[in-house]
Scaffold this active site. Sequence first.
Site, PDB file in Angstrom:
ATOM      1  N   ASN A  43       0.805  -1.224   0.000  1.00 31.03           N
ATOM      2  CA  ASN A  43       0.000   0.000   0.000  1.00 31.03           C
ATOM      3  C   ASN A  43       0.833   1.268   0.000  1.00 31.03           C
ATOM      4  O   ASN A  43       0.299   2.370   0.151  1.00 31.03           O
ATOM      5  CB  ASN A  43      -0.959   0.004   1.204  1.00 31.03           C
ATOM      6  CG  ASN A  43      -2.060  -1.018   1.022  1.00 31.03           C
ATOM      7  OD1 ASN A  43      -2.246  -1.557  -0.074  1.00 31.03           O
ATOM      8  ND2 ASN A  43      -2.764  -1.324   2.084  1.00 31.03           N
ATOM      9  N   ARG A  95      -7.125  -0.069  -7.519  1.00 34.62           N
ATOM     10  CA  ARG A  95      -7.640   1.245  -7.117  1.00 34.62           C
ATOM     11  C   ARG A  95      -6.633   2.351  -7.399  1.00 34.62           C
ATOM     12  O   ARG A  95      -6.970   3.529  -7.369  1.00 34.62           O
ATOM     13  CB  ARG A  95      -7.967   1.249  -5.606  1.00 34.62           C
ATOM     14  CG  ARG A  95      -9.116   0.369  -5.261  1.00 34.62           C
ATOM     15  CD  ARG A  95      -9.507   0.517  -3.824  1.00 34.62           C
ATOM     16  NE  ARG A  95     -10.056   1.821  -3.510  1.00 34.62           N
ATOM     17  CZ  ARG A  95     -11.245   2.257  -3.909  1.00 34.62           C
ATOM     18  NH1 ARG A  95     -11.986   1.507  -4.678  1.00 34.62           N
ATOM     19  NH2 ARG A  95     -11.683   3.443  -3.556  1.00 34.62           N
ATOM     20  N   ASP A 115      -6.843  -3.465   8.140  1.00 36.32           N
ATOM     21  CA  ASP A 115      -6.229  -4.572   7.390  1.00 36.32           C
ATOM     22  C   ASP A 115      -5.610  -5.616   8.313  1.00 36.32           C
ATOM     23  O   ASP A 115      -5.211  -6.685   7.854  1.00 36.32           O
ATOM     24  CB  ASP A 115      -5.140  -4.036   6.445  1.00 36.32           C
ATOM     25  CG  ASP A 115      -5.696  -3.056   5.453  1.00 36.32           C
ATOM     26  OD1 ASP A 115      -4.960  -2.157   5.030  1.00 36.32           O
ATOM     27  OD2 ASP A 115      -6.892  -3.164   5.136  1.00 36.32           O
ATOM     28  N   VAL A 162     -14.128   0.932   9.584  1.00 36.62           N
ATOM     29  CA  VAL A 162     -13.592   1.552   8.359  1.00 36.62           C
ATOM     30  C   VAL A 162     -14.315   1.054   7.116  1.00 36.62           C
ATOM     31  O   VAL A 162     -14.658   1.834   6.218  1.00 36.62           O
ATOM     32  CB  VAL A 162     -12.073   1.292   8.249  1.00 36.62           C
ATOM     33  CG1 VAL A 162     -11.511   1.887   6.960  1.00 36.62           C
ATOM     34  CG2 VAL A 162     -11.350   1.871   9.460  1.00 36.62           C
ATOM     35  N   ARG A 168      -1.164 -10.596  -4.315  1.00 36.99           N
ATOM     36  CA  ARG A 168      -1.325  -9.142  -4.482  1.00 36.99           C
ATOM     37  C   ARG A 168      -0.563  -8.409  -3.398  1.00 36.99           C
ATOM     38  O   ARG A 168      -0.120  -7.281  -3.601  1.00 36.99           O
ATOM     39  CB  ARG A 168      -2.815  -8.758  -4.378  1.00 36.99           C
ATOM     40  CG  ARG A 168      -3.642  -9.201  -5.543  1.00 36.99           C
ATOM     41  CD  ARG A 168      -4.951  -8.463  -5.581  1.00 36.99           C
ATOM     42  NE  ARG A 168      -4.717  -7.016  -5.569  1.00 36.99           N
ATOM     43  CZ  ARG A 168      -5.705  -6.130  -5.567  1.00 36.99           C
ATOM     44  NH1 ARG A 168      -6.945  -6.535  -5.535  1.00 36.99           N
ATOM     45  NH2 ARG A 168      -5.459  -4.839  -5.572  1.00 36.99           N
TER      46      ARG A 168
HETATM   47  C1  EPZ Z   1      -6.279   2.090   1.458  1.00 31.93           C
HETATM   48  O1  EPZ Z   1      -7.497   1.971   0.737  1.00 31.93           O
HETATM   49  C2  EPZ Z   1      -5.649   0.702   1.424  1.00 31.93           C
HETATM   50  N1  EPZ Z   1      -5.430   0.304   0.031  1.00 31.93           N
HETATM   51  C3  EPZ Z   1      -6.553  -0.307   2.116  1.00 31.93           C
HETATM   52  O2  EPZ Z   1      -5.885  -1.567   2.123  1.00 31.93           O
HETATM   53  C4  EPZ Z   1      -6.762   0.156   3.553  1.00 31.93           C
HETATM   54  O3  EPZ Z   1      -7.643  -0.742   4.210  1.00 31.93           O
HETATM   55  C5  EPZ Z   1      -7.385   1.558   3.550  1.00 31.93           C
HETATM   56  O4  EPZ Z   1      -6.516   2.465   2.836  1.00 31.93           O
HETATM   57  C6  EPZ Z   1      -7.613   2.106   4.948  1.00 31.93           C
HETATM   58  O5  EPZ Z   1      -6.419   2.185   5.628  1.00 31.93           O
HETATM   59  C7  EPZ Z   1      -4.396   0.833  -0.653  1.00 31.93           C
HETATM   60  O6  EPZ Z   1      -3.644   1.648  -0.153  1.00 31.93           O
HETATM   61  C8  EPZ Z   1      -4.221   0.353  -2.081  1.00 31.93           C
HETATM   62  P1  EPZ Z   1      -9.860   4.807   2.287  1.00 31.93           P
HETATM   63  P2  EPZ Z   1      -8.364   3.291   0.363  1.00 31.93           P
HETATM   64  O7  EPZ Z   1      -9.996   5.807   1.193  1.00 31.93           O
HETATM   65  O8  EPZ Z   1      -7.453   4.420   0.130  1.00 31.93           O
HETATM   66  C9  EPZ Z   1     -14.569   6.136   3.034  1.00 31.93           C
HETATM   67  C10 EPZ Z   1      -5.620  -3.876   1.736  1.00 31.93           C
HETATM   68  O9  EPZ Z   1      -6.155  -4.922   2.105  1.00 31.93           O
HETATM   69  N2  EPZ Z   1     -14.334   6.869   1.777  1.00 31.93           N
HETATM   70  O10 EPZ Z   1      -9.177   5.182   3.545  1.00 31.93           O
HETATM   71  O11 EPZ Z   1      -9.315   2.907  -0.705  1.00 31.93           O
HETATM   72  C11 EPZ Z   1     -15.266   4.801   2.807  1.00 31.93           C
HETATM   73  O12 EPZ Z   1     -16.186   4.621   3.862  1.00 31.93           O
HETATM   74  C12 EPZ Z   1      -6.470  -2.659   1.386  1.00 31.93           C
HETATM   75  O13 EPZ Z   1      -4.379  -3.721   1.607  1.00 31.93           O
HETATM   76  C13 EPZ Z   1     -15.382   7.621   1.267  1.00 31.93           C
HETATM   77  O14 EPZ Z   1     -16.487   7.641   1.822  1.00 31.93           O
HETATM   78  O15 EPZ Z   1      -9.150   3.492   1.745  1.00 31.93           O
HETATM   79  C14 EPZ Z   1     -14.147   3.777   2.974  1.00 31.93           C
HETATM   80  O16 EPZ Z   1     -14.659   2.564   3.506  1.00 31.93           O
HETATM   81  C15 EPZ Z   1      -7.932  -2.873   1.675  1.00 31.93           C
HETATM   82  N3  EPZ Z   1     -15.184   8.340   0.120  1.00 31.93           N
HETATM   83  C16 EPZ Z   1     -13.231   4.457   3.978  1.00 31.93           C
HETATM   84  O17 EPZ Z   1     -13.310   5.845   3.652  1.00 31.93           O
HETATM   85  C17 EPZ Z   1     -13.962   8.347  -0.527  1.00 31.93           C
HETATM   86  O18 EPZ Z   1     -13.818   9.048  -1.557  1.00 31.93           O
HETATM   87  C18 EPZ Z   1     -11.760   4.015   3.902  1.00 31.93           C
HETATM   88  O19 EPZ Z   1     -11.324   4.247   2.595  1.00 31.93           O
HETATM   89  C19 EPZ Z   1     -12.912   7.572   0.007  1.00 31.93           C
HETATM   90  C20 EPZ Z   1     -13.114   6.847   1.161  1.00 31.93           C
END
Ligand code: EPZ
Length: 456
Positions: free
Chosen positions: A39, A112, A325, A347, A432
């Site tokens: 990540n 993503r 995670d 989350v 992955r």
């Molecule tokens: C990153 O995802 C990680 N992935 C995820 O890891 C990790 O779980 C997550 O951050 C949280 O730490 C990568 O870095 C590739 P978020 P990301 O934007 O950026 C809300 C793994 O298994 N949200 O923090 O997509 C929504 O509720 C993966 O390695 C909005 O509402 O996570 C979401 O559930 C899984 N609108 C929450 O934030 C938005 O535009 C967390 O999403 C964006 C997010």
Amino acid sequence: MNATLQNTLNAPRYRNDGTLVIQGGRPIHGTIKVRGAKNSVPKNMVAALLTEEITEIRSVADVRDVAIMAELVAAIGGQVTRNALDGSLTMDPRHIAPMSPDTAAHFSDISRIPILLCGPLLHRFGEAFIPNLGGCVIGARPIDFHLAALKQFGATLEERADGIYLTATHLRGARINLDFPSVGATEQVILTAVLAEGETELSNAAVEPEIMDLIGQLQKMGAQITVETDRVIRINGVKKLRGCVHVALPDRLEVASWACAAAATDGEIFVEGARHGDLFAFLNAYMRAGGDFEVTETGIWFRRSQQGLHPVCLETGVHPGFMTDWQQPFATMLTQAAGVSIIHETVYEGRFGYVHALNKMGANIALRTDCLGSRCRFGRLNHEHSAIISGPTPMQGSHIAIPDLRAGFSYVIAGLIANGTSHISNIGLIQRGYEFFNEKLTSLNVDFEITGRNNK
Ligand code: EPZ
């Protein structure tokens, strides 16, 4: 899909197919090494597109998400040279061009990361086309924060069936507040603000170690970024950024996964490269649950304590809380704790789907829609986002299919705990985020084989 991407995704170590057949029921012992975070590194690669100079990233893990990012950069004219063994990766973005919808189509629904290309491509070309996103199915995973921020910077967006077309003649700094401290949206704002005109103020920002690592890389490139005590990040846009050498952040998610495997099987694993400072919240919960660890100069030993595993109440959250995670491997370990544990996932609303397969193996995990912890965003929306885990429960080998990356590792732990043979299909999904996975199982003396794949 273009030929080289097809070749990459079809490479045996990156394909999602294959079945891991494990003989479980015994402790695992041995040493493994963890390198750059799944990540982090793809974001380090995106940041390298903000300059026309060369960037070198070291300690890069050989995982599918990095391979996809390398293909994406190559598809828009960048040069990426990687050495999977020594972990070096060089980015030469001098000849990149805007991504066409045809090119983008090859990368639809597989990652993503492409959404983070908006800032760099808009700065470079004034336009960008971003394909529909992929990623683990663990909730709705909207990108509304990303799109709202890009509009505030001055971009115009056209949402199409196959992706999003963006244009911007001029990107200006903005005052942006996130309703939730989203990691991706924070990265989006930072990657756009560093070259935007004027100051950007981002409040309610995510401050995960992966974010701090990205800020560190950008600072080396000449960016002006400050992180304030109340999670406000201020960025003063600069005219130009330079290349740099960056050593990738060790993967704290992989470290925690192996730590859970050690305690769950009553074994002992040394994880070389594990960084204590990234694991405080994990280690607090690990100790409370009966895990034991020892930090050395080169890594961390993990094992079950003499007192055995015991139940805990846990709530996932944004940093510095217990990382979402870490939840799946941890929950699987808790099936062997003597008593009733509670996990409240705040989350992702759909991150407990994997427990049904664990229950099929003998676990006793009940899901609830109410918040078993502090009130969270999902409390009244009928999402099964709290789990009650009663243990210890003997686990029996079974046939299960991996739905997503972290659930996949929890199934591997379940297979290691279970008596008898487990068949875990879609094992390639593990690649992955966990490099050299087969080799690591071998070095941990696990009795396994991979079937259903032409080439191991
Ligand atoms: C990153 O995802 C990680 N992935 C995820 O890891 C990790 O779980 C997550 O951050 C949280 O730490 C990568 O870095 C590739 P978020 P990301 O934007 O950026 C809300 C793994 O298994 N949200 O923090 O997509 C929504 O509720 C993966 O390695 C909005 O509402 O996570 C979401 O559930 C899984 N609108 C929450 O934030 C938005 O535009 C967390 O999403 C964006 C997010």
